[in-house]
Design a protein around this motif. Structure first.
Motif, PDB file in Angstrom:
ATOM      1  N   HIS A 146       0.884  -1.149   0.108  1.00  0.00           N
ATOM      2  CA  HIS A 146       0.126  -0.019   0.160  1.00  0.00           C
ATOM      3  C   HIS A 146       0.902   1.093  -0.022  1.00  0.00           C
ATOM      4  N   LEU A 147       1.821   1.320   0.851  1.00  0.00           N
ATOM      5  CA  LEU A 147       2.616   2.725   1.189  1.00  0.00           C
ATOM      6  C   LEU A 147       3.612   2.680   0.135  1.00  0.00           C
ATOM      7  N   SER A 148       4.186   1.749  -0.545  1.00  0.00           N
ATOM      8  CA  SER A 148       5.165   1.961  -1.460  1.00  0.00           C
ATOM      9  C   SER A 148       4.696   2.156  -3.040  1.00  0.00           C
ATOM     10  N   GLY A 149       3.370   1.765  -3.120  1.00  0.00           N
ATOM     11  CA  GLY A 149       2.758   2.143  -4.251  1.00  0.00           C
ATOM     12  C   GLY A 149       3.231   1.305  -5.567  1.00  0.00           C
ATOM     13  N   GLY A 150       3.868   0.219  -5.210  1.00  0.00           N
ATOM     14  CA  GLY A 150       4.505  -0.653  -6.211  1.00  0.00           C
ATOM     15  C   GLY A 150       6.010  -0.384  -6.424  1.00  0.00           C
ATOM     16  N   ALA A 151       6.405   0.389  -5.733  1.00  0.00           N
ATOM     17  CA  ALA A 151       8.039   0.649  -5.844  1.00  0.00           C
ATOM     18  C   ALA A 151       8.831  -0.373  -5.151  1.00  0.00           C
ATOM     19  N   VAL A 152       8.236  -1.282  -4.189  1.00  0.00           N
ATOM     20  CA  VAL A 152       9.019  -2.151  -3.715  1.00  0.00           C
ATOM     21  C   VAL A 152       8.233  -3.471  -4.047  1.00  0.00           C
ATOM     22  N   GLU A 153       9.033  -4.572  -4.321  1.00  0.00           N
ATOM     23  CA  GLU A 153       8.696  -5.910  -4.502  1.00  0.00           C
ATOM     24  C   GLU A 153       8.482  -6.583  -3.210  1.00  0.00           C
ATOM     25  N   VAL A 154       7.218  -7.000  -2.813  1.00  0.00           N
ATOM     26  CA  VAL A 154       6.949  -7.403  -1.664  1.00  0.00           C
ATOM     27  C   VAL A 154       6.565  -9.082  -1.670  1.00  0.00           C
ATOM     28  N   ARG A 155       7.160  -9.607  -0.459  1.00  0.00           N
ATOM     29  CA  ARG A 155       6.911 -11.163  -0.527  1.00  0.00           C
ATOM     30  C   ARG A 155       6.551 -11.229   1.205  1.00  0.00           C
ATOM     31  N   SER A 156       5.802 -12.349   1.482  1.00  0.00           N
ATOM     32  CA  SER A 156       5.917 -12.887   2.905  1.00  0.00           C
ATOM     33  C   SER A 156       5.862 -14.386   2.784  1.00  0.00           C
ATOM     34  N   ALA A 157       6.125 -15.118   3.975  1.00  0.00           N
ATOM     35  CA  ALA A 157       6.301 -16.521   4.310  1.00  0.00           C
ATOM     36  C   ALA A 157       6.377 -16.808   5.558  1.00  0.00           C
ATOM     37  N   GLY A 158       5.966 -18.045   5.927  1.00  0.00           N
ATOM     38  CA  GLY A 158       6.167 -18.566   7.202  1.00  0.00           C
ATOM     39  C   GLY A 158       6.952 -19.876   7.193  1.00  0.00           C
ATOM     40  N   SER A 159       7.607 -20.154   8.530  1.00  0.00           N
ATOM     41  CA  SER A 159       8.311 -21.210   8.650  1.00  0.00           C
ATOM     42  C   SER A 159       7.418 -22.503   8.884  1.00  0.00           C
ATOM     43  N   MET A 160       6.258 -22.290   9.195  1.00  0.00           N
ATOM     44  CA  MET A 160       4.988 -23.193   9.464  1.00  0.00           C
ATOM     45  C   MET A 160       3.945 -22.522   9.082  1.00  0.00           C
ATOM     46  N   PRO A 161       3.583 -22.396   7.769  1.00  0.00           N
ATOM     47  CA  PRO A 161       2.319 -21.523   7.307  1.00  0.00           C
ATOM     48  C   PRO A 161       0.979 -22.253   8.072  1.00  0.00           C
ATOM     49  N   ALA A 162      -0.021 -21.483   8.627  1.00  0.00           N
ATOM     50  CA  ALA A 162      -1.351 -21.637   8.859  1.00  0.00           C
ATOM     51  C   ALA A 162      -2.152 -22.293   7.797  1.00  0.00           C
ATOM     52  N   GLU A 163      -3.382 -22.552   7.796  1.00  0.00           N
ATOM     53  CA  GLU A 163      -4.160 -22.907   7.035  1.00  0.00           C
ATOM     54  C   GLU A 163      -4.755 -21.675   6.350  1.00  0.00           C
ATOM     55  N   GLN A 164      -4.849 -20.457   6.900  1.00  0.00           N
ATOM     56  CA  GLN A 164      -5.576 -19.483   6.410  1.00  0.00           C
ATOM     57  C   GLN A 164      -4.991 -18.086   7.098  1.00  0.00           C
ATOM     58  N   ILE A 165      -5.206 -16.984   6.656  1.00  0.00           N
ATOM     59  CA  ILE A 165      -4.770 -15.849   7.430  1.00  0.00           C
ATOM     60  C   ILE A 165      -5.803 -15.645   8.502  1.00  0.00           C
ATOM     61  N   ASN A 166      -5.213 -14.954   9.647  1.00  0.00           N
ATOM     62  CA  ASN A 166      -5.892 -14.666  10.882  1.00  0.00           C
ATOM     63  C   ASN A 166      -6.996 -13.722  10.285  1.00  0.00           C
ATOM     64  N   PRO A 167      -8.337 -14.109  10.745  1.00  0.00           N
ATOM     65  CA  PRO A 167      -9.381 -13.177  10.345  1.00  0.00           C
ATOM     66  C   PRO A 167      -9.256 -11.905  10.895  1.00  0.00           C
ATOM     67  N   VAL A 168      -9.080 -11.758  12.169  1.00  0.00           N
ATOM     68  CA  VAL A 168      -8.910 -10.545  12.918  1.00  0.00           C
ATOM     69  C   VAL A 168      -7.649  -9.527  12.538  1.00  0.00           C
ATOM     70  N   ALA A 169      -6.865 -10.074  11.854  1.00  0.00           N
ATOM     71  CA  ALA A 169      -5.817  -9.392  11.162  1.00  0.00           C
ATOM     72  C   ALA A 169      -6.352  -8.877  10.012  1.00  0.00           C
TER      73      ALA A 169
END
Length: 144
Positions: free
Chosen positions: A33-56
């Protein structure tokens, strides 16, 4: 698809937490959002959950950022190698280390199992850290 010179010039940031369901997803949402595409963004987890936290998800929707379509992803050595900056958030020894990469460890409370009132300050702290990271990368934020 071949990488263009513009792609090569964009900083590449990887956010890592254990489940890739809360903190790292919120950070990735803020950076996109804040970079407006000026940064390539990735995210990952060492033990990924089934889904994103709905509260987040709800906390981010409150500030106009929709991360509902994101899915937790497993952390791979390739994702780390393809990144300029690796921001860890409590993944401990599960995060691979490669010489020559810039690492930051952001100590943030885990939003897992918490209500929206407890997640909002985490969301806001992540926003402040993402804005500081953008300044360090020389990228002017495009949003609030």
């Amino acid at each position: 698809m071949a990488e263009t010179p513009a792609d090569a010039a964009r900083p590449r940031v990887l956010f890592v937490c254990v489940h890739n369901a809360g903190r790292s997803q919120m950070a990735a949402g803020w950076l996109r959002h804040l970079s407006g595409g000026a940064v390539e963004v990735r995210s990952a987890g060492s033990m990924p959950a089934e889904q994103i936290n709905p509260v987040a998800v709800d906390a981010m929707l409150e500030v106009g950022i929709d991360i509902r379509a994101e899915q937790p992803k497993v952390l791979t050595p390739e994702a780390v190698q393809a990144s300029d900056v690796v921001v860890t958030m409590g993944c401990g020894d599960a995060c691979p280390f490669y010489p020559g990469k810039r690492y930051e460890d952001w100590t943030l409370e885990d939003p897992a199992g918490q209500g929206i009132a407890a997640v909002r300050p985490i969301r806001d702290e992540i926003r402040a850290r993402v804005r500081a990271l953008l300044a360090e990368l020389g990228v002017e934020p495009v949003g609030a």
